[in-house]
Design an enzyme around this catalytic site. Structure first.
Site, PDB file in Angstrom:
ATOM      1  N   LYS A   1       0.830  -1.204   0.000  1.00 18.54           N
ATOM      2  CA  LYS A   1       0.000   0.000   0.000  1.00 18.54           C
ATOM      3  C   LYS A   1       0.869   1.261   0.000  1.00 18.54           C
ATOM      4  O   LYS A   1       0.656   2.176  -0.797  1.00 18.54           O
ATOM      5  CB  LYS A   1      -0.937  -0.008   1.216  1.00 18.54           C
TER       6      LYS A   1
ATOM      7  N   ASP B   1      -6.038   0.764   0.667  1.00 14.02           N
ATOM      8  CA  ASP B   1      -6.082   0.790   2.127  1.00 14.02           C
ATOM      9  C   ASP B   1      -7.473   0.346   2.559  1.00 14.02           C
ATOM     10  O   ASP B   1      -8.254  -0.142   1.742  1.00 14.02           O
ATOM     11  CB  ASP B   1      -5.772   2.188   2.643  1.00 14.02           C
TER      12      ASP B   1
END
Length: 220
Positions: A121, A139
């Site tokens: 991420k 996320d």
DNA sequence: ATCCCGAGGG
DNA sequence: CCCTCTGGAT
């Protein structure tokens, strides 16, 4: 409605109705962004922004941060989530950037992921924001919102979500679409009780069709 | 009590 | 796949 049509509706809606961010991570260069994003795990941007100025003043670049000791850095991070891990991660990250990448923040996902405290991420955020690479950082917001709307089908991992989104979102829109999904998740499609009455995506949203509308019908 | 722009380890 | 880390706001 096909998935392609669903994406078209959603992207068009966001173009016109994306909410404005109340706070954003503050940074002046790739080094500062990397530090800020590492610190942002399970923590609001506002709180990260309260801690980073002191860190950047004490450690103006990766070289400086690579020489930080745990006891020096920890107090600056004490007030946000997981200060122990984040202190170790930041120092380890800086050391590896200096030793393995000659003091330059690497700009590929594969290299970034090697750094302590940097997962997929974070690597996607850095390469996307700094280098404008069409990478989708997934996320909790992106994961939840994409699933609710029906942009993803049976995606049980962030990686699956990432791949499905990239399959349908035009390259030139990936960057901004990521931002839209984050903001929508932060302000409208919140985790617990999403504000469906404020959301123009109801006509295509699977979550709304299935849960909210059915619930209203049952009550009324 | 539950949520914040997760990562690493078992 | 699960668990742990772990502070502050609401």
């Amino acid at each position: 409605m096909t998935r392609k049509e669903r994406y078209a509706f959603v992207l068009d809606y966001f173009k016109q109705h994306a909410p404005n961010a109340e706070t954003e991570l503050l940074y002046d260069n790739p080094y500062q962004l990397l530090v800020a994003v590492i610190l942002s795990a399970q923590c609001t941007d506002k709180r990260v922004n309260m801690t980073t100025p002191a860190i950047f003043e004490e450690y103006p670049d990766v070289e400086a941060l690579s020489h930080a000791t745990f006891d020096d850095l920890f107090p600056l991070i004490r007030s946000i989530s997981y200060p122990n891990n984040k202190t170790k991660h930041l120092i380890g990250m800086a050391k590896m950037v200096v030793e393995k990448f000659h003091g330059e923040i690497p700009m590929t996902v594969d290299e970034l992921v090697e750094l302590p405290g940097v997962g997929r991420k974070t690597a996607n955020v850095i390469t996307s924001v700094v280098d404008n690479q069409p990478n989708m950082a997934v996320d909790t917001h992106v994961f939840r919102v994409a699933a609710r709307i029906g942009l993803t089908l049976n995606a049980t991992t962030p990686l699956a979500t990432e791949k499905q989104l990239l399959e349908f979102i035009p390259k030139e829109l990936v960057h901004i679409a990521h931002h839209w999904l984050i903001l929508h998740g932060r302000y409208i499609c919140v985790a617990r009780t999403p504000k469906c009455d404020e959301c123009g995506l109801r006509p295509v949203c699977k979550y709304y069709q299935k849960n909210v509308k059915a619930g209203v019908k049952a009550i009324g």
